[in-house]
Enzyme design. Structure first.
Site, PDB file in Angstrom:
ATOM      1  CG  ASP A  38       7.821 130.605 -15.357  1.00 56.89           C
ATOM      2  OD1 ASP A  38       8.197 131.632 -15.183  1.00 56.89           O
ATOM      3  OD2 ASP A  38       7.831 129.840 -16.378  1.00 56.89           O
ATOM      4  CG  ASP A  42      10.219 130.953 -20.610  1.00 51.33           C
ATOM      5  OD1 ASP A  42      10.651 129.912 -20.754  1.00 51.33           O
ATOM      6  OD2 ASP A  42       9.345 131.587 -19.567  1.00 51.33           O
ATOM      7  CG  ASP A  90       8.912 128.844 -24.750  1.00 56.70           C
ATOM      8  OD1 ASP A  90       8.108 127.977 -24.322  1.00 56.70           O
ATOM      9  OD2 ASP A  90       9.134 129.937 -24.446  1.00 56.70           O
ATOM     10  CG  HIS A 119       5.782 131.705 -23.555  1.00 56.01           C
ATOM     11  ND1 HIS A 119       6.796 130.909 -23.302  1.00 56.01           N
ATOM     12  CD2 HIS A 119       4.981 132.360 -22.712  1.00 56.01           C
ATOM     13  CE1 HIS A 119       6.765 131.241 -21.925  1.00 56.01           C
ATOM     14  NE2 HIS A 119       5.781 131.965 -21.469  1.00 56.01           N
ATOM     15  CG  ASP A 168       0.208 126.458   3.657  1.00 60.18           C
ATOM     16  OD1 ASP A 168       0.470 127.494   3.761  1.00 60.18           O
ATOM     17  OD2 ASP A 168      -0.572 125.553   4.437  1.00 60.18           O
TER      18      ASP A 168
HETATM   19 ZN   LIG Z   1       8.642 130.230 -18.200  1.00 56.69          ZN
HETATM   20 ZN   LIG Z   2       9.057 133.588 -18.924  1.00 54.49          ZN
END
Ligand SMILES: [Zn+2]
Ligand SMILES: [Zn+2]
Length: 559
Positions: free
Chosen positions: A80, A166, A199, A373, A448
């Site tokens: 991510d 993060d 975060d 986190h 896709d």
């Molecule tokens: Zn993340």
């Molecule tokens: Zn992460």
């Protein structure tokens, strides 16, 4: 009159993703007309995004400003945060900066996409401060669920802007590399932090996260409790510390370790190579070799903790994993939590594992997982140390961002100085303060397959197909007279099951025929008009007879 107050150049931040969802994190810092990306990640699709493999940030604005992009700083190696690079680098060319491991993890997708020539990998060390174009970046170690993550301090004309990345505050991390609270506190005191971006993933959770090393103790107990039985574990392939603790527990109980799943094998090799993972050579065997081994001497470390469709564990649960067939008495440890959206898949996998006779240990039964986190206690600690003048919560759904904003105010940030920004917002930090100044396109970009975007229209079609099915009508019509040359052919999927609905299909055929014959009487030979009439009358018929609204595709061929 006092001459020349010094007015410092403003700094802008454009948020392309991650503020309003967990995923596709991408922020762009702007200084002296140059742009520096912080992360470039993807998001995994929800169940209602049918057939969509990935969701990316909208890169329209970046493409328009490609010539201004100086590079991309990567906070850590999770998908991510790095997973969209292999798409953006098709259009743009820029260097990457991050820890050695982060770059190693980011590299593999970029390499697969054949884009290595469009970037360069520039490792930075813990605590290093580096000037990249006009950007003066400092890389501060943080703990997270992948090793060697950074918070990034941008030393700008507007003061220090700290992006937490993060993070959690793990005081006893597996590798001893702790979040550098000392440095964050020092920056907070001198020169002071103008703006903190932090975060928000666990901003709703009170208290403090458990240390990663607590999982190691639990794993050791599980391994000790099941002598003589084969143990198969699943975790994220990038969670090198979890892999280390599983391997340690296995080796301590006399087992040999084998990896299962392509990304697991790849990341384990990478981490061993970098000296970040310690598994002695003689304790690691190929998965093909475990067949003949005593079950009590084996531990498999596998991918698939999220129930991903083609992952090793999912195939195992379905009895379709070529390399490993579960047997009665095997113990499967799922050392992860289902990320939101994956719960259904994970539960189905767990069911499948039980069906095959395995005993399953998951986070609902034993503390075999901890989050990466920060929870409220740690978020407050960050705020207390950084003492930021301004605050923007990042990395979270809107509710997480909202909770984090409140927390910042409780911790003493002035209400007017807390900005609840969302994807697409452009904020500017000036001598006068922080404010919204603009917005850029920030919708979801659906992917896709290997290339190609899926538009909203395509998704809408897929939803209709999934909910109602499709009817294709093929008719041959004489191009000059409009005369129908063949009985209409009706093909359907998902409306009615054709072999059991001959009578209904026959009625539908007659309906289409009647429409076309009437059109022929009117000498109507415009194919678009014919298609529209067929679609309309068939839609009415289908709805009247079955109360359904399948997609209707008329195909009129000229003969
Ligand atoms: Zn993340
Ligand atoms: Zn992460």
């Amino acid at each position: 009159m006092e001459p020349n107050f010094h007015v410092a150049d403003p700094v802008r931040i454009t948020f392309l993703g991650g503020l309003g969802e967990i995923g596709r994190n991408c922020a762009v810092f702007e200084q002296d007309d140059r742009l520096m990306l912080l992360d470039c990640g993807l998001m995994f699709p929800d169940a209602d995004m049918l057939g969509v493999d990935l969701v990316l940030p909208d890169f329209t604005w970046l493409r328009e400003n490609a010539h201004r992009v100086e590079g991309c700083v990567l906070s850590h190696g999770h998908e991510d945060h790095v997973g969209a690079l292999s798409y953006l680098l098709r259009d743009l060319k820029f260097p990457l900066y991050g820890s050695q491991l982060t770059l190693g993890l980011a590299r593999s997708r970029i390499e697969e996409a054949g884009l290595l020539g469009r970037t360069s990998f520039n490792p930075v060390a813990d605590g290093e401060r580096r000037r990249i174009g006009p950007f003066d970046c400092e890389f501060i170690p943080v703990t997270h669920s992948v090793p060697h993550g950074f918070a990034t301090a941008f030393h700008t004309p507007q003061g220090v802007i700290l992006h937490s990345g993060d993070f959690k505050i793990d005081l006893t991390p597996v590798d001893g590399r702790v979040t550098d609270l000392g440095r964050i506190g020092a920056l907070g005191r001198d020169p002071g932090i103008r703006l903190l971006l932090s975060d928000s993933t666990n901003a709703e959770e009170p208290g403090y996260t458990d240390s990663e090393s607590s999982v190691g103790r639990v794993l050791r107990d599980i391994f000790r409790a099941h002598p003589g039985r084969r143990i198969i574990t699943a975790c994220f392939a990038s969670h090198i510390h979890r892999i280390q603790q599983i391997a340690d527990a296995a080796i301590a109980t006399g087992r040999t370790v084998a990896t299962l799943g392509r990304s697991m094998a790849k990341n384990v090799a990478l981490a061993i190579d970098m000296g970040l993972l310690n598994i002695p050579k003689h304790s690691l065997v190929d998965i093909e070799a475990i067949g003949g081994m005593d079950p009590g001497k084996v531990c498999v470390i596998s991918t698939g903790s999220q129930g991903e469709p083609m992952s090793a564990i999912t195939l195992m649960a379905a009895g379709e994993n070529r390399r490993l067939t579960l047997s009665e008495g095997d113990v499967v440890v799922i050392s992860a939590n289902a990320i939101p959206g994956n719960e259904y898949s994970v539960n189905r996998v767990i069911d499948g594992l039980y069906r095959r006779g395995a005993q399953v240990v998951h986070a609902g039964l034993a503390p075999v997982h901890v989050t990466g986190h920060a929870m409220q206690g740690e978020l407050s600690t960050m705020l207390a140390l950084a003492r930021p003048e301004h605050f923007i919560p990042v990395h979270g759904e809107f509710r997480h961002l909202t909770h984090h904003s409140r927390l910042a105010m409780e911790m003493g940030v002035v209400e007017n100085n807390v900005l609840l920004a969302e994807d697409g917002d452009v904020v500017e930090l000036t001598d006068a303060g922080l404010d919204f100044v603009d917005s850029v396109p920030s919708g979801y970009l659906y992917v896709d397959g290997i290339v190609g975007d899926v538009s909203h229209g395509v998704l809408r079609d897929r939803r209709v197909l999934a909910d109602e099915g499709v009817i294709v009508v093929v008719v041959a019509v004489d191009a000059t007279s409009g005369e129908v040359l063949s009985e209409p052919e009706i093909i359907t999927h998902g409306w009615v099951y054709a072999p059991e609905a001959e009578a209904l299909l026959d009625e539908a055929r007659q309906q289409v025929l009647a429409v076309l014959e009437q059109a022929a009487d009117e000498h109507q030979v415009d194919f678009e008009t014919l298609k529209r009439r067929v679609r309309k009358s068939l839609a009415r018929f289908v709805n009247e007879r079955t109360k359904r609204k399948p997609m209707i595709v008329p195909v009129v061929v000229e003969a």
